[in-house]
Design an enzyme around this catalytic site. Structure first.
Site, PDB file in Angstrom:
ATOM      1  N   SER A 130      67.391 -12.330  21.671  1.00 36.90           N
ATOM      2  CA  SER A 130      67.457 -13.580  20.759  1.00 36.90           C
ATOM      3  C   SER A 130      69.236 -13.604  20.534  1.00 36.90           C
ATOM      4  O   SER A 130      70.018 -13.867  21.257  1.00 36.90           O
ATOM      5  CB  SER A 130      66.521 -13.846  20.154  1.00 36.90           C
ATOM      6  OG  SER A 130      66.757 -12.771  18.873  1.00 36.90           O
ATOM      7  N   LYS A 182      63.167 -35.281   2.576  1.00 38.76           N
ATOM      8  CA  LYS A 182      63.645 -34.156   1.546  1.00 38.76           C
ATOM      9  C   LYS A 182      62.696 -33.035   1.361  1.00 38.76           C
ATOM     10  O   LYS A 182      63.136 -31.835   1.091  1.00 38.76           O
ATOM     11  CB  LYS A 182      63.905 -34.663   0.237  1.00 38.76           C
ATOM     12  CG  LYS A 182      64.995 -33.714  -0.647  1.00 38.76           C
ATOM     13  CD  LYS A 182      66.164 -33.291   0.151  1.00 38.76           C
ATOM     14  CE  LYS A 182      66.813 -32.462  -0.773  1.00 38.76           C
ATOM     15  NZ  LYS A 182      68.256 -31.851  -0.026  1.00 38.76           N
TER      16      LYS A 182
END
Length: 311
Positions: A130, A182
């Site tokens: 990765s 949010k």
């Protein structure tokens, strides 16, 4: 009592050897503590930097007994830039043994390697997965061992779901926010479907960026990268599908460097500027680190708990 001249000669020789050894050892210690700026007597033409453990941002050194160590991107970038500025350095080796880590710190290291003025070789030892592969895509070539673990070109997003536990404990969630998403991903309540799509979009965006970065850096077809399905491969298999350029040992890498710089490579390892006490702490961390440990998070929504990982 009359002294034996031969004995005196041996004593003088032994003292000279001890003194010379101490001098060399002292120079080596100074060189290691000053990252090769002072005390180093050996000539070199190739720099080596090491990325080991989970890749993360430099947020200050924790207790060496509190967590496993990792490769702080700021340190590695600093080492690569120092090597690039060193007039004696003609080539760069980036040794990789990492399961991955944070996205942006990985990209910082990749960019530093890509900007290096000279040949750059990435060398995967145990694991180059990765974030480690993200870094390798910034180098001219990637080498690995037959049994190295290479690949894992993918991104994972995760969030804990404690809504059921909160209900059992009688805990309710109330938060005041401005902006519809949010508090997306907050673990104390069930996630809404539109929030799931929003967060998945972030993961998809990171993945597309990963594929594009590898495609450009490794000169590979994006579809071929997607077909790996974020799997990890043995070095020999990775070489067959083009994820690795060559298989070999450190000696083979040095032979390749000799071809690139047209002279025998003299390798000098660039290491972070740290005091002796901190170095001892890092040693303890390395003992604690086990290959294959979890990767670090990069994206944390201020109103929630969503982690994005290069895995």
């Amino acid at each position: 009592m009359e002294r034996n001249p031969r004995s005196n000669g041996k004593n003088l020789l032994a003292a000279a050897v001890i003194g010379a050894t101490a001098t060399v050892a002292g120079k080596r210690l100074v060189a290691r503590l000053t990252r090769g700026r002072f005390g180093e007597t050996e000539e070199y033409n190739t720099a080596k930097v090491t990325v080991s453990g989970p890749i993360r941002r430099d947020t200050g050194r924790p207790s060496p007994l509190s967590r496993a160590g990792g490769a702080t991107a700021d340190d590695v970038v600093e080492q690569i830039e120092a090597a690039d500025e060193d007039e004696d350095v003609e080539a760069l080796v980036v040794e990789l043994n990492t399961p991955g880590g944070e996205v942006l710190p990985s990209d910082d290291i990749r960019r530093a390697a890509a900007d290096f003025d000279g040949p750059t070789l990435a060398y995967a030892t145990d694991t180059c997965a990765s974030g480690g592969y993200w870094i390798a895509s910034g180098c001219d070539e990637l080498w690995a061992r037959d049994a190295s673990l290479v690949g894992s070109i993918g991104v994972v997003g995760s969030r804990p779901n404690a809504a059921g536990l909160a209900d059992k404990l009688g805990i309710s969630y109330e938060q005041f926010t401005a902006g519809e998403y949010k508090d997306a991903g907050v673990p104390l309540r069930e996630i809404e479907e539109d929030e799931r799509e929003y967060l998945q979009g972030i993961i998809d965006g990171y993945y597309e960026q990963f594929v594009e970065t590898v495609s450009e850096g490794r000169d590979m077809d994006p579809e071929a990268i997607r077909e790996t399905e974020a799997r990890v491969y043995l070095g020999s298999d990775a070489a067959e599908i083009g994820l690795v350029d060559e298989l070999g040992t450190e000696d083979d890498v040095e032979d390749r460097l000799e071809e690139l710089i047209d002279t025998e490579p003299e390798i000098h390892e660039f290491t972070p500027k740290r005091g002796l006490a901190e170095r001892l702490g890092i040693g303890a961390e390395r003992v604690a680190f086990a290959a294959g440990s979890g990767v670090a998070s990069v994206f944390t929504n201020e109103g929630g708990d969503v982690d994005v990982e290069l895995r």
